[in-house]
Design an enzyme around this catalytic site. Structure first.
Site, PDB file in Angstrom:
ATOM      1  N   ASN A  50      22.446  45.026 -12.358  1.00 17.65           N
ATOM      2  CA  ASN A  50      22.003  45.865 -12.651  1.00 17.65           C
ATOM      3  C   ASN A  50      20.960  45.732 -14.126  1.00 17.65           C
ATOM      4  O   ASN A  50      21.433  44.801 -14.886  1.00 17.65           O
ATOM      5  CB  ASN A  50      22.965  47.153 -12.998  1.00 17.65           C
ATOM      6  CG  ASN A  50      24.117  46.722 -13.765  1.00 17.65           C
ATOM      7  OD1 ASN A  50      24.680  45.488 -13.803  1.00 17.65           O
ATOM      8  ND2 ASN A  50      24.730  47.666 -14.596  1.00 17.65           N
ATOM      9  N   VAL A  51      19.946  46.253 -14.246  1.00 20.37           N
ATOM     10  CA  VAL A  51      19.254  45.976 -15.311  1.00 20.37           C
ATOM     11  C   VAL A  51      18.830  47.432 -16.184  1.00 20.37           C
ATOM     12  O   VAL A  51      18.234  48.140 -15.674  1.00 20.37           O
ATOM     13  CB  VAL A  51      17.854  45.367 -15.226  1.00 20.37           C
ATOM     14  CG1 VAL A  51      17.047  44.961 -16.229  1.00 20.37           C
ATOM     15  CG2 VAL A  51      17.939  44.018 -14.312  1.00 20.37           C
ATOM     16  N   ASN A  53      18.144  49.925 -19.277  1.00 20.21           N
ATOM     17  CA  ASN A  53      17.172  50.400 -20.391  1.00 20.21           C
ATOM     18  C   ASN A  53      17.722  51.164 -21.421  1.00 20.21           C
ATOM     19  O   ASN A  53      18.225  52.092 -21.003  1.00 20.21           O
ATOM     20  CB  ASN A  53      15.989  50.680 -19.615  1.00 20.21           C
ATOM     21  CG  ASN A  53      14.765  50.639 -20.401  1.00 20.21           C
ATOM     22  OD1 ASN A  53      14.299  51.845 -21.072  1.00 20.21           O
ATOM     23  ND2 ASN A  53      14.044  49.570 -20.405  1.00 20.21           N
ATOM     24  N   SER A  55      15.668  53.675 -22.519  1.00 20.86           N
ATOM     25  CA  SER A  55      15.509  54.928 -21.882  1.00 20.86           C
ATOM     26  C   SER A  55      16.440  54.988 -20.516  1.00 20.86           C
ATOM     27  O   SER A  55      16.097  54.275 -19.460  1.00 20.86           O
ATOM     28  CB  SER A  55      14.094  55.048 -21.493  1.00 20.86           C
ATOM     29  OG  SER A  55      13.894  56.067 -20.531  1.00 20.86           O
ATOM     30  N   TYR A  56      17.422  55.533 -20.588  1.00 20.21           N
ATOM     31  CA  TYR A  56      18.548  55.273 -19.374  1.00 20.21           C
ATOM     32  C   TYR A  56      18.000  55.568 -17.945  1.00 20.21           C
ATOM     33  O   TYR A  56      18.348  54.599 -17.059  1.00 20.21           O
ATOM     34  CB  TYR A  56      19.673  56.392 -19.540  1.00 20.21           C
ATOM     35  CG  TYR A  56      20.629  56.213 -20.530  1.00 20.21           C
ATOM     36  CD1 TYR A  56      20.296  55.106 -21.793  1.00 20.21           C
ATOM     37  CD2 TYR A  56      21.710  57.025 -21.031  1.00 20.21           C
ATOM     38  CE1 TYR A  56      21.206  54.781 -22.870  1.00 20.21           C
ATOM     39  CE2 TYR A  56      22.536  56.813 -22.140  1.00 20.21           C
ATOM     40  CZ  TYR A  56      22.227  55.631 -23.097  1.00 20.21           C
ATOM     41  OH  TYR A  56      23.010  55.732 -24.235  1.00 20.21           O
ATOM     42  N   GLU A  63      21.382  46.536  -6.597  1.00 18.66           N
ATOM     43  CA  GLU A  63      21.088  46.579  -5.268  1.00 18.66           C
ATOM     44  C   GLU A  63      19.440  46.638  -4.982  1.00 18.66           C
ATOM     45  O   GLU A  63      19.016  45.943  -4.217  1.00 18.66           O
ATOM     46  CB  GLU A  63      21.682  47.551  -4.270  1.00 18.66           C
ATOM     47  CG  GLU A  63      23.090  47.712  -4.273  1.00 18.66           C
ATOM     48  CD  GLU A  63      23.807  48.402  -5.421  1.00 18.66           C
ATOM     49  OE1 GLU A  63      23.228  48.407  -6.662  1.00 18.66           O
ATOM     50  OE2 GLU A  63      24.891  49.197  -5.074  1.00 18.66           O
TER      51      GLU A  63
HETATM   52  N1  THU Z   1      24.717  50.579 -10.720  1.00 17.73           N
HETATM   53  C1  THU Z   1      24.429  49.775 -10.090  1.00 17.73           C
HETATM   54  O1  THU Z   1      23.832  48.821 -10.130  1.00 17.73           O
HETATM   55  N2  THU Z   1      24.554  49.890  -8.583  1.00 17.73           N
HETATM   56  C2  THU Z   1      25.332  50.964  -8.002  1.00 17.73           C
HETATM   57  O2  THU Z   1      25.225  51.273  -6.947  1.00 17.73           O
HETATM   58  C3  THU Z   1      25.872  51.927  -9.017  1.00 17.73           C
HETATM   59  C4  THU Z   1      25.542  51.833 -10.513  1.00 17.73           C
HETATM   60  C5  THU Z   1      24.536  50.405 -12.065  1.00 17.73           C
HETATM   61  C6  THU Z   1      23.786  51.255 -12.834  1.00 17.73           C
HETATM   62  C7  THU Z   1      24.198  51.263 -14.342  1.00 17.73           C
HETATM   63  O3  THU Z   1      23.594  50.254 -14.971  1.00 17.73           O
HETATM   64  C8  THU Z   1      25.616  51.255 -14.322  1.00 17.73           C
HETATM   65  O4  THU Z   1      25.776  50.703 -12.722  1.00 17.73           O
HETATM   66  C9  THU Z   1      26.429  52.265 -14.566  1.00 17.73           C
HETATM   67  O5  THU Z   1      26.038  53.280 -13.653  1.00 17.73           O
END
Ligand code: THU
Length: 141
Positions: A50-51, A53, A55-56, A63
Site C-alpha cells: 500500500n502507498v 498519500n 490526500s487520503y 493489491e
Molecule cells: N489496504 C490495502 O492495501 N489493501 C486492502 O485490501 C485493504 C486496505 C490499505 C489501504 C490503507 O493504506 C491501509 O490499508 C488502511 O486502510
C-alpha cells in the site's frame, strides 16, 4: 472457502512474498502495512504494497499496486493473489489478522483474473484461508 495450515501450505512461498512486500509499505497515516503477491499464468510473481498519500483518497492498496505492475509488464492472466496485513507496531507473528481485499481491489483484479482458476489467499500466520473470486465478488459487473 477452505483453510489449511500456513507452515505446510503449497502457497507459503506466495504468502512469504507478500510479507516481504508489506515491509515496503508506505503507510504513515494508517500504520497498517499491506503486502500482496500476484501469481500470473507465466509463473511470475508481481508484488505490491500500500502507498498512502497525505490526500487520503489518493492512497493505493497493495493489491492494485501488484496488479498494475503485472499489467504494465505485459502479464495479463492472474491466477492467484496472496494478501497480508498488520499494524506496523504489532509485527509479531500472532498479531497478523486475515486481510481481506477491499471492494475496489476485488473489482480491479476481476478484470484480469482467469475465471475458473483465480484464488485469493489470506493468512493469520497460523492458518490460511483460500477463496475463489466468485465467493468474494459474487454477481460481478
Ligand atoms: N489496504 C490495502 O492495501 N489493501 C486492502 O485490501 C485493504 C486496505 C490499505 C489501504 C490503507 O493504506 C491501509 O490499508 C488502511 O486502510
Amino acid at each position: 472457502m477452505y483453510t489449511e495450515p500456513y507452515e505446510t501450505s503449497d502457497y507459503k512461498y506466495l504468502i512469504d512474498a507478500a510479507k516481504r512486500a508489506a515491509e515496503r509499505a508506505y503507510c504513515p497515516y494508517s500504520g497498517f502495512r499491506v503486502g500482496a503477491a500476484l501469481l500470473t499464468s507465466d509463473g511470475n510473481i508481481s508484488t505490491g504494497c500500500n502507498v498512502e498519500n497525505r490526500s487520503y483518497g489518493a492512497t493505493i492498496c497493495a493489491e492494485r499496486t501488484a496488479a498494475v505492475k503485472a499489467i504494465s509488464e505485459g502479464r495479463h492472466n492472474f491466477n492467484a493473489v496472496a494478501v497480508v496485513g498488520y499494524y506496523e507496531n504489532h509485527e509479531s507473528d500472532d498479531t497478523m489478522t486475515y486481510c481481506m481485499p477491499c471492494g475496489i481491489c476485488r473489482q480491479f483484479i476481476a478484470e484480469f483474473a482467469v475465471p475458473a482458476d483465480f484464488i485469493i489467499i489470506v493468512t493469520d500466520n497460523k492458518s490460511i484461508k483460500i477463496y475463489t473470486l466468485d465467493e468474494l465478488l459474487p454477481e460481478a459487473f
